[in-house]
Write a protein that holds these residues in place. Structure first.
Motif, PDB file in Angstrom:
ATOM      1  N   CYS A  98       0.872  -1.214  -0.132  1.00 29.26           N
ATOM      2  CA  CYS A  98      -0.107  -0.127   0.007  1.00 29.26           C
ATOM      3  C   CYS A  98       0.822   1.357  -0.089  1.00 29.26           C
ATOM      4  CB  CYS A  98      -0.853   0.219   1.200  1.00 29.26           C
ATOM      5  SG  CYS A  98      -1.960   1.558   1.643  1.00 29.26           S
ATOM      6  N   THR A  99       0.488   2.140  -0.829  1.00 22.59           N
ATOM      7  CA  THR A  99       1.288   3.468  -0.895  1.00 22.59           C
ATOM      8  C   THR A  99       0.182   4.631  -0.852  1.00 22.59           C
ATOM      9  OG1 THR A  99       1.031   3.443  -3.218  1.00 22.59           O
ATOM     10  CG2 THR A  99       3.326   2.907  -2.105  1.00 22.59           C
ATOM     11  N   LYS A 100      -1.004   4.425  -0.111  1.00 20.24           N
ATOM     12  CA  LYS A 100      -2.042   5.435  -0.100  1.00 20.24           C
ATOM     13  C   LYS A 100      -1.335   6.642   0.642  1.00 20.24           C
ATOM     14  CE  LYS A 100      -6.425   3.252  -0.342  1.00 20.24           C
ATOM     15  NZ  LYS A 100      -7.491   2.762   0.517  1.00 20.24           N
ATOM     16  N   CYS A 101      -0.414   6.579   1.819  1.00 23.29           N
ATOM     17  CA  CYS A 101       0.026   7.554   2.107  1.00 23.29           C
ATOM     18  C   CYS A 101       1.465   7.476   2.371  1.00 23.29           C
ATOM     19  CB  CYS A 101      -0.630   7.887   3.674  1.00 23.29           C
ATOM     20  SG  CYS A 101       0.104   6.814   4.836  1.00 23.29           S
ATOM     21  N   HIS A 102       2.321   8.681   2.902  1.00 18.47           N
ATOM     22  CA  HIS A 102       3.641   8.678   2.766  1.00 18.47           C
ATOM     23  C   HIS A 102       4.299   7.976   3.733  1.00 18.47           C
ATOM     24  CE1 HIS A 102       2.547  11.752   5.556  1.00 18.47           C
ATOM     25  NE2 HIS A 102       3.672  11.637   6.278  1.00 18.47           N
ATOM     26  N   LEU A 103       3.623   7.365   4.800  1.00 17.00           N
ATOM     27  CA  LEU A 103       4.252   6.345   5.724  1.00 17.00           C
ATOM     28  C   LEU A 103       4.714   5.112   5.282  1.00 17.00           C
ATOM     29  CD1 LEU A 103       1.544   6.311   8.780  1.00 17.00           C
ATOM     30  CD2 LEU A 103       3.844   7.814   8.535  1.00 17.00           C
ATOM     31  N   ALA A 104       4.361   4.791   4.027  1.00 17.30           N
ATOM     32  CA  ALA A 104       4.718   3.813   3.119  1.00 17.30           C
ATOM     33  C   ALA A 104       6.299   3.777   3.039  1.00 17.30           C
ATOM     34  CB  ALA A 104       3.935   3.525   2.047  1.00 17.30           C
ATOM     35  N   GLN A 105       6.777   4.934   3.019  1.00 18.36           N
ATOM     36  CA  GLN A 105       8.123   4.923   2.726  1.00 18.36           C
ATOM     37  C   GLN A 105       9.283   4.805   3.866  1.00 18.36           C
ATOM     38  OE1 GLN A 105       9.178   9.298   1.636  1.00 18.36           O
ATOM     39  NE2 GLN A 105       7.104   9.392   1.071  1.00 18.36           N
ATOM     40  N   TYR A 106       8.634   4.598   5.021  1.00 16.76           N
ATOM     41  CA  TYR A 106       9.358   4.702   6.348  1.00 16.76           C
ATOM     42  C   TYR A 106       9.134   3.187   7.126  1.00 16.76           C
ATOM     43  CZ  TYR A 106       9.135   9.853   5.452  1.00 16.76           C
ATOM     44  OH  TYR A 106       9.283  10.817   4.966  1.00 16.76           O
ATOM     45  N   ARG A 107       7.858   2.350   6.625  1.00 14.79           N
ATOM     46  CA  ARG A 107       7.754   1.483   7.462  1.00 14.79           C
ATOM     47  C   ARG A 107       8.621   0.079   7.202  1.00 14.79           C
ATOM     48  NH1 ARG A 107       2.472   0.654   3.345  1.00 14.79           N
ATOM     49  NH2 ARG A 107       3.870  -0.604   1.934  1.00 14.79           N
ATOM     50  N   ASN A 108       8.713  -0.850   8.000  1.00 12.18           N
ATOM     51  CA  ASN A 108       9.292  -1.844   7.733  1.00 12.18           C
ATOM     52  C   ASN A 108       8.045  -2.943   7.333  1.00 12.18           C
ATOM     53  OD1 ASN A 108      12.096  -1.715   8.149  1.00 12.18           O
ATOM     54  ND2 ASN A 108      11.594  -1.042  10.233  1.00 12.18           N
ATOM     55  N   ASN A 109       7.041  -2.935   8.314  1.00  9.75           N
ATOM     56  CA  ASN A 109       5.945  -3.845   7.857  1.00  9.75           C
ATOM     57  C   ASN A 109       4.573  -3.000   8.067  1.00  9.75           C
ATOM     58  OD1 ASN A 109       6.887  -6.697   8.076  1.00  9.75           O
ATOM     59  ND2 ASN A 109       8.095  -6.038   9.788  1.00  9.75           N
ATOM     60  N   ILE A 110       3.835  -3.561   7.237  1.00 10.12           N
ATOM     61  CA  ILE A 110       2.196  -2.874   7.501  1.00 10.12           C
ATOM     62  C   ILE A 110       1.725  -4.011   8.678  1.00 10.12           C
ATOM     63  CG2 ILE A 110      -0.336  -2.824   6.542  1.00 10.12           C
ATOM     64  CD1 ILE A 110       1.186  -2.810   3.668  1.00 10.12           C
ATOM     65  N   VAL A 111       1.050  -3.238   9.726  1.00 16.30           N
ATOM     66  CA  VAL A 111       0.601  -4.022  10.798  1.00 16.30           C
ATOM     67  C   VAL A 111      -0.687  -3.892  10.818  1.00 16.30           C
ATOM     68  CG1 VAL A 111       0.857  -4.008  13.269  1.00 16.30           C
ATOM     69  CG2 VAL A 111       2.862  -3.086  11.853  1.00 16.30           C
ATOM     70  N   LEU A 112      -1.372  -5.180  10.186  1.00 14.69           N
ATOM     71  CA  LEU A 112      -2.887  -4.889  10.083  1.00 14.69           C
ATOM     72  C   LEU A 112      -3.525  -5.327  11.294  1.00 14.69           C
ATOM     73  CD1 LEU A 112      -5.399  -4.949   8.177  1.00 14.69           C
ATOM     74  CD2 LEU A 112      -4.810  -7.495   7.528  1.00 14.69           C
ATOM     75  N   GLY A 113      -3.090  -6.720  11.791  1.00 20.03           N
ATOM     76  CA  GLY A 113      -4.052  -6.921  13.038  1.00 20.03           C
ATOM     77  C   GLY A 113      -3.502  -8.331  13.627  1.00 20.03           C
ATOM     78  N   THR A 114      -4.001  -8.583  14.644  1.00 21.67           N
ATOM     79  CA  THR A 114      -3.524 -10.040  15.334  1.00 21.67           C
ATOM     80  C   THR A 114      -4.818 -10.590  16.084  1.00 21.67           C
ATOM     81  OG1 THR A 114      -1.868 -11.307  16.303  1.00 21.67           O
ATOM     82  CG2 THR A 114      -2.530  -9.142  17.403  1.00 21.67           C
ATOM     83  N   GLY A 115      -4.797 -11.824  16.301  1.00 20.27           N
ATOM     84  CA  GLY A 115      -5.952 -12.437  17.211  1.00 20.27           C
ATOM     85  C   GLY A 115      -6.955 -13.143  16.383  1.00 20.27           C
ATOM     86  N   ASN A 116      -8.078 -13.439  17.201  1.00 18.50           N
ATOM     87  CA  ASN A 116      -9.237 -14.395  16.370  1.00 18.50           C
ATOM     88  C   ASN A 116     -10.099 -13.266  15.997  1.00 18.50           C
ATOM     89  OD1 ASN A 116     -11.361 -15.949  16.161  1.00 18.50           O
ATOM     90  ND2 ASN A 116     -11.621 -16.099  18.455  1.00 18.50           N
ATOM     91  N   PRO A 117     -10.017 -13.675  14.269  1.00 20.13           N
ATOM     92  CA  PRO A 117     -10.910 -12.789  13.455  1.00 20.13           C
ATOM     93  C   PRO A 117     -12.603 -13.141  13.749  1.00 20.13           C
ATOM     94  CG  PRO A 117      -9.802 -14.552  12.104  1.00 20.13           C
ATOM     95  CD  PRO A 117      -9.525 -14.652  13.687  1.00 20.13           C
TER      96      PRO A 117
END
Ligand code: URA
Length: 266
Positions: A98-117
């Motif tokens: 995802c490159t919807k915002c400029h945070l894409a340039q700095y991240r190591n990982n996209i942190v979507l979520g964790t646990g029981n869906p």
């Protein structure tokens, strides 16, 4: 006027004397300065402001002052078509790179979520911090450890709930996420809520509560009561990171956790 002229000549004499002392040379006497010239220049000098006079009003242009008060992000509760998907895996796939915002340039990982869906309880924080960015999982740092303890205190295991953040990439230096970043992640967050369909959403901190509730009040006003979020009960409470800085707030946070427990059991 003549007084001023006289003082001016005196001043020139003093300066002359000083230079002569310093250099050991004699300077020629200054030519007579024409009084009308001085009068003219004095006339032109604007009067000094008097402290008794009210200062003039200064009305800066509207956008000359940066907006200091953060407005909550406008949340579109209908995710666009690309998020009309029914599993967390599909959401994960769709946000790869995802490159919807400029945070894409700095991240190591996209942190979507964790646990029981399929969890009854969904916890929404603010944004990943340094550790979360490195590990790709939300709430794994100090605040995350406190969150795990808070859940354990009401007999909930971390792996039984679904945990995510309003913003999925780390804002540099752990600064607050800004409006554009919140907006860029909004459809993803809504899609997650749609997939998990929790009974209760626990919003931790200002950003989560304000983003979903579209309210301007702060967390200390919003916390401790349930709101309706499209048929889901939403409880705002303090962010665990805030509790680390303000241990006195833990008492209220404990009240909120007990409210949460009661509602989950009821
Ligand atoms: N703070 C948050 O809001 N989320 C995290 O994942 C970590 C710290």
């Amino acid at each position: 006027m003549l007084d001023i002229h006289h003082e001016y000549i005196q001043l020139l004499r003093l300066i002359k004397k000083y230079i002569e002392q310093e250099t050991g040379e004699r300077l020629p006497l200054p030519k007579r300065v024409a009084a009308p010239m001085i009068a003219h220049s004095i006339k032109k000098t604007p009067p000094l402001p008097s402290y008794r006079q009210p200062l003039p009003e200064i009305t800066p242009a509207k956008d000359a002052i940066p907006q200091m008060v953060k407005q909550p992000a406008a949340v579109t509760d209908n995710p666009p078509k690309d998020f009309d998907i029914d599993t967390i895996e599909k959401i994960e796939e769709s946000i790869q790179g995802c490159t919807k915002c400029h945070l894409a340039q700095y991240r190591n990982n996209i942190v979507l979520g964790t646990g029981n869906p399929d969890a009854q309880l969904m916890i929404i924080g603010e944004a990943p911090g340094e550790k979360e960015d490195m590990q790709g999982e939300p709430f794994v740092g100090d605040a995350g450890q406190l969150l795990t303890k808070m859940l354990a205190a009401i007999h909930i295991k971390r792996e039984d709930v679904y945990i995510t953040n309003v913003v999925k990439c780390r804002p540099q230096g752990n600064r607050n996420p800004n409006h554009d970043e919140i907006e860029a992640c909004n459809s993803c967050l809504i899609a997650q809520i749609r997939v998990v369909k929790p009974k209760i959403i626990l919003c931790m901190g200002n950003f989560a509560a304000k983003t979903l509730l579209k309210k301007t009040e702060g967390i200390s006003t919003l916390r401790g009561k349930f709101f309706d979020y499209h048929g889901i009960k939403l409880l705002p409470t303090y962010h665990p990171a805030a509790l680390l800085y303000h241990p006195a707030w833990k008492r209220d946070a404990w009240v909120d956790m007990q409210l949460l427990q009661k509602e989950l059991e009821g």
